[in-house]
Design a protein around this motif. Sequence first.
Motif, PDB file in Angstrom:
ATOM      1  N   LEU A 216       0.965  -1.372  -0.004  1.00  0.00           N
ATOM      2  CA  LEU A 216      -0.068   0.006  -0.076  1.00  0.00           C
ATOM      3  C   LEU A 216       0.925   1.324  -0.058  1.00  0.00           C
ATOM      4  O   LEU A 216       0.547   2.304  -0.598  1.00  0.00           O
ATOM      5  N   PHE A 217       2.211   1.068   0.710  1.00  0.00           N
ATOM      6  CA  PHE A 217       3.027   2.455   0.604  1.00  0.00           C
ATOM      7  C   PHE A 217       3.770   2.487  -0.623  1.00  0.00           C
ATOM      8  O   PHE A 217       3.818   3.661  -1.102  1.00  0.00           O
ATOM      9  N   GLY A 218       4.043   1.503  -1.195  1.00  0.00           N
ATOM     10  CA  GLY A 218       4.925   1.352  -2.253  1.00  0.00           C
ATOM     11  C   GLY A 218       4.177   1.851  -3.284  1.00  0.00           C
ATOM     12  O   GLY A 218       4.758   2.313  -4.422  1.00  0.00           O
ATOM     13  N   GLN A 219       2.815   1.554  -3.214  1.00  0.00           N
ATOM     14  CA  GLN A 219       1.729   2.139  -4.739  1.00  0.00           C
ATOM     15  C   GLN A 219       1.517   3.590  -4.444  1.00  0.00           C
ATOM     16  O   GLN A 219       0.905   4.040  -5.276  1.00  0.00           O
ATOM     17  N   GLY A 220       1.624   4.023  -3.251  1.00  0.00           N
ATOM     18  CA  GLY A 220       0.957   5.376  -2.921  1.00  0.00           C
ATOM     19  C   GLY A 220      -0.091   5.724  -2.512  1.00  0.00           C
ATOM     20  O   GLY A 220      -0.651   6.456  -2.408  1.00  0.00           O
ATOM     21  N   CYS A 221      -0.786   4.439  -2.108  1.00  0.00           N
ATOM     22  CA  CYS A 221      -2.091   4.419  -1.584  1.00  0.00           C
ATOM     23  C   CYS A 221      -2.253   4.989  -0.247  1.00  0.00           C
ATOM     24  O   CYS A 221      -3.218   5.416   0.302  1.00  0.00           O
ATOM     25  N   VAL A 222      -1.229   4.860   0.562  1.00  0.00           N
ATOM     26  CA  VAL A 222      -1.063   5.171   2.024  1.00  0.00           C
ATOM     27  C   VAL A 222      -0.032   6.072   2.398  1.00  0.00           C
ATOM     28  O   VAL A 222       1.141   5.755   1.810  1.00  0.00           O
ATOM     29  N   GLU A 223      -0.113   7.410   2.936  1.00  0.00           N
ATOM     30  CA  GLU A 223       0.951   8.185   3.111  1.00  0.00           C
ATOM     31  C   GLU A 223       1.860   7.766   4.450  1.00  0.00           C
ATOM     32  O   GLU A 223       1.002   7.467   5.452  1.00  0.00           O
ATOM     33  N   PRO A 224       3.132   7.742   4.367  1.00  0.00           N
ATOM     34  CA  PRO A 224       3.930   7.295   5.458  1.00  0.00           C
ATOM     35  C   PRO A 224       4.141   8.485   6.502  1.00  0.00           C
ATOM     36  O   PRO A 224       4.168   9.613   6.096  1.00  0.00           O
ATOM     37  N   VAL A 225       3.859   8.102   7.813  1.00  0.00           N
ATOM     38  CA  VAL A 225       4.120   9.115   8.735  1.00  0.00           C
ATOM     39  C   VAL A 225       4.825   8.377   9.912  1.00  0.00           C
ATOM     40  O   VAL A 225       4.942   7.167   9.994  1.00  0.00           O
ATOM     41  N   GLU A 226       5.391   9.271  10.742  1.00  0.00           N
ATOM     42  CA  GLU A 226       6.085   8.603  11.973  1.00  0.00           C
ATOM     43  C   GLU A 226       5.110   8.822  13.267  1.00  0.00           C
ATOM     44  O   GLU A 226       3.979   9.482  13.068  1.00  0.00           O
ATOM     45  N   ALA A 227       5.330   7.928  13.959  1.00  0.00           N
ATOM     46  CA  ALA A 227       4.518   7.971  15.412  1.00  0.00           C
ATOM     47  C   ALA A 227       4.887   9.177  16.362  1.00  0.00           C
ATOM     48  O   ALA A 227       5.230   9.007  17.324  1.00  0.00           O
ATOM     49  N   THR A 228       4.927  10.343  15.675  1.00  0.00           N
ATOM     50  CA  THR A 228       5.012  11.600  16.579  1.00  0.00           C
ATOM     51  C   THR A 228       4.253  12.517  16.253  1.00  0.00           C
ATOM     52  O   THR A 228       3.446  12.453  14.851  1.00  0.00           O
ATOM     53  N   VAL A 229       3.852  13.401  17.226  1.00  0.00           N
ATOM     54  CA  VAL A 229       2.704  14.441  16.885  1.00  0.00           C
ATOM     55  C   VAL A 229       3.110  15.300  15.877  1.00  0.00           C
ATOM     56  O   VAL A 229       2.361  15.752  14.867  1.00  0.00           O
ATOM     57  N   ASP A 230       4.534  15.798  15.632  1.00  0.00           N
ATOM     58  CA  ASP A 230       4.867  16.815  14.453  1.00  0.00           C
ATOM     59  C   ASP A 230       4.569  16.018  13.100  1.00  0.00           C
ATOM     60  O   ASP A 230       4.135  16.873  12.269  1.00  0.00           O
ATOM     61  N   SER A 231       4.936  14.768  13.035  1.00  0.00           N
ATOM     62  CA  SER A 231       4.607  14.113  11.829  1.00  0.00           C
ATOM     63  C   SER A 231       3.130  13.913  11.417  1.00  0.00           C
ATOM     64  O   SER A 231       2.867  14.259  10.251  1.00  0.00           O
ATOM     65  N   VAL A 232       2.349  13.711  12.290  1.00  0.00           N
ATOM     66  CA  VAL A 232       0.941  13.372  12.084  1.00  0.00           C
ATOM     67  C   VAL A 232       0.248  15.032  11.807  1.00  0.00           C
ATOM     68  O   VAL A 232      -0.511  14.985  10.816  1.00  0.00           O
ATOM     69  N   ALA A 233       0.710  15.756  12.938  1.00  0.00           N
ATOM     70  CA  ALA A 233       0.164  16.989  12.580  1.00  0.00           C
ATOM     71  C   ALA A 233       0.380  17.547  11.131  1.00  0.00           C
ATOM     72  O   ALA A 233      -0.446  18.420  10.478  1.00  0.00           O
ATOM     73  N   GLN A 251      -6.525   7.694  -4.165  1.00  0.00           N
ATOM     74  CA  GLN A 251      -7.491   6.945  -4.673  1.00  0.00           C
ATOM     75  C   GLN A 251      -7.112   6.503  -6.109  1.00  0.00           C
ATOM     76  O   GLN A 251      -7.464   5.230  -6.549  1.00  0.00           O
ATOM     77  N   LYS A 252      -6.374   7.171  -6.854  1.00  0.00           N
ATOM     78  CA  LYS A 252      -6.119   6.573  -8.112  1.00  0.00           C
ATOM     79  C   LYS A 252      -5.051   5.462  -7.989  1.00  0.00           C
ATOM     80  O   LYS A 252      -5.084   4.540  -8.748  1.00  0.00           O
ATOM     81  N   ALA A 253      -4.167   5.573  -6.994  1.00  0.00           N
ATOM     82  CA  ALA A 253      -3.050   4.379  -6.597  1.00  0.00           C
ATOM     83  C   ALA A 253      -3.942   3.100  -6.342  1.00  0.00           C
ATOM     84  O   ALA A 253      -3.678   2.125  -6.754  1.00  0.00           O
ATOM     85  N   TRP A 254      -5.151   3.315  -5.373  1.00  0.00           N
ATOM     86  CA  TRP A 254      -5.733   2.462  -4.853  1.00  0.00           C
ATOM     87  C   TRP A 254      -6.720   1.551  -5.942  1.00  0.00           C
ATOM     88  O   TRP A 254      -6.484   0.556  -5.893  1.00  0.00           O
ATOM     89  N   GLU A 255      -7.000   2.635  -6.956  1.00  0.00           N
ATOM     90  CA  GLU A 255      -7.769   1.951  -7.980  1.00  0.00           C
ATOM     91  C   GLU A 255      -6.966   0.959  -8.710  1.00  0.00           C
ATOM     92  O   GLU A 255      -7.649  -0.102  -9.337  1.00  0.00           O
ATOM     93  N   GLU A 256      -5.706   0.979  -8.979  1.00  0.00           N
ATOM     94  CA  GLU A 256      -4.912   0.318  -9.829  1.00  0.00           C
ATOM     95  C   GLU A 256      -4.556  -0.997  -8.814  1.00  0.00           C
ATOM     96  O   GLU A 256      -4.503  -2.214  -9.474  1.00  0.00           O
ATOM     97  N   LEU A 257      -4.332  -0.782  -7.555  1.00  0.00           N
ATOM     98  CA  LEU A 257      -4.102  -2.039  -6.462  1.00  0.00           C
ATOM     99  C   LEU A 257      -5.352  -3.101  -6.256  1.00  0.00           C
ATOM    100  O   LEU A 257      -4.974  -3.981  -5.841  1.00  0.00           O
ATOM    101  N   ARG A 258      -6.399  -2.179  -6.165  1.00  0.00           N
ATOM    102  CA  ARG A 258      -7.626  -2.763  -5.331  1.00  0.00           C
ATOM    103  C   ARG A 258      -7.843  -4.211  -5.952  1.00  0.00           C
ATOM    104  O   ARG A 258      -8.293  -5.087  -5.073  1.00  0.00           O
ATOM    105  N   PRO A 259      -7.772  -4.542  -7.080  1.00  0.00           N
ATOM    106  CA  PRO A 259      -8.186  -5.996  -7.738  1.00  0.00           C
ATOM    107  C   PRO A 259      -7.398  -6.938  -6.674  1.00  0.00           C
ATOM    108  O   PRO A 259      -8.126  -8.168  -6.686  1.00  0.00           O
ATOM    109  N   ARG A 260      -6.096  -6.763  -6.591  1.00  0.00           N
ATOM    110  CA  ARG A 260      -5.420  -7.752  -5.645  1.00  0.00           C
ATOM    111  C   ARG A 260      -6.127  -8.016  -4.311  1.00  0.00           C
ATOM    112  O   ARG A 260      -5.741  -9.040  -3.807  1.00  0.00           O
ATOM    113  N   TYR A 261      -6.825  -7.132  -3.815  1.00  0.00           N
ATOM    114  CA  TYR A 261      -7.499  -7.159  -2.505  1.00  0.00           C
ATOM    115  C   TYR A 261      -9.127  -7.620  -2.613  1.00  0.00           C
ATOM    116  O   TYR A 261      -9.540  -7.567  -1.660  1.00  0.00           O
ATOM    117  N   GLU A 262      -9.412  -7.835  -3.615  1.00  0.00           N
ATOM    118  CA  GLU A 262     -10.975  -8.239  -3.904  1.00  0.00           C
ATOM    119  C   GLU A 262     -11.015  -9.495  -3.060  1.00  0.00           C
ATOM    120  O   GLU A 262     -10.333 -10.606  -3.194  1.00  0.00           O
TER     121      GLU A 262
END
Length: 282
Positions: A216-233, A251-262
């Motif tokens: 999910l991260f590699g395809q850009g579906c989910v944004e990486p953050v650190e477990a810190t207030v600064d990063s999440v804020a 969502q564009k990235a998820w549309e391409e990846l979603r078939p693998r998770y059907e």
Amino acid sequence: MRTPEAFYLPIAQWGLALLRDCLVVTLGRVAGCTPVLHLHGAQLPSRLSASRGLRAVLADAHWIVLSEAVAEQLRASGCRTRSVTVIRNPAPPASTFPQTRPTGPSLALRVGWLGTVCRAKGFDVLCGAVERLKSQGADVEFRVAGMRLDVPASAMACVDEDFGVLDPADVPAFWAEVDVFVLPARWAEGLPFVLLEGLQAGCAVAATPSPGCAELFGQGCVEPVEATVDSVAGFLKACGDDLAEIRGRQQKAWEELRPRYEPGRVEEAFVRFWRNAAVRLR
């Protein structure tokens, strides 16, 4: 009655539950059965790398894991395996969630949390980030649903709505009122269903990276953050500045990846694994 040739075990990753599962594996081997170990998380490979005894107990099993990244770590751990198969968690049907969302510069940024309210998953980090944005005058609403574990009620002052534990039938309605979901976990998550639900619901999604959901991260579906207030804020502020861009890109990235998770495709992979295992066990 024939003696089973194999047994299936969703294996734990630590603590007494892992000790129990190691005992089950040992007893199964004594009975002449081959273990099929289904790893729903991403933390066990590192423990295998660090423990020769654990590797010996769990050697020569068939493994089912969540992603190629977990499979690579398992192979690199030094634990002998009969096979390693990737079977992803299934995403819920997209039809379950609303397909349109309100937009407009005057609307508040609606941040949501669905899942266990605990420090290990970074709930307190998200609270700190929401508090910071609110103190800076940002228009933010924070909705929470889930069982509270180790977070006291006094720490939830920034929460605007606390729904407690939701009935599964009420989950789509919860997501309909959420724009952003963040999971700043302090541990290595597996492939949480809540990430898949957030993507299917059309939310902007961020989390701390984990091998279990590396795809999910590699395809850009989910944004990486650190477990810190600064990063999440920082991520929340970016969503407040241009939610449509972040959501659209993900969502564009998820549309391409979603078939693998059907669900159907995941079920087919599971059935195929057992057919192949049956041939190997004969």
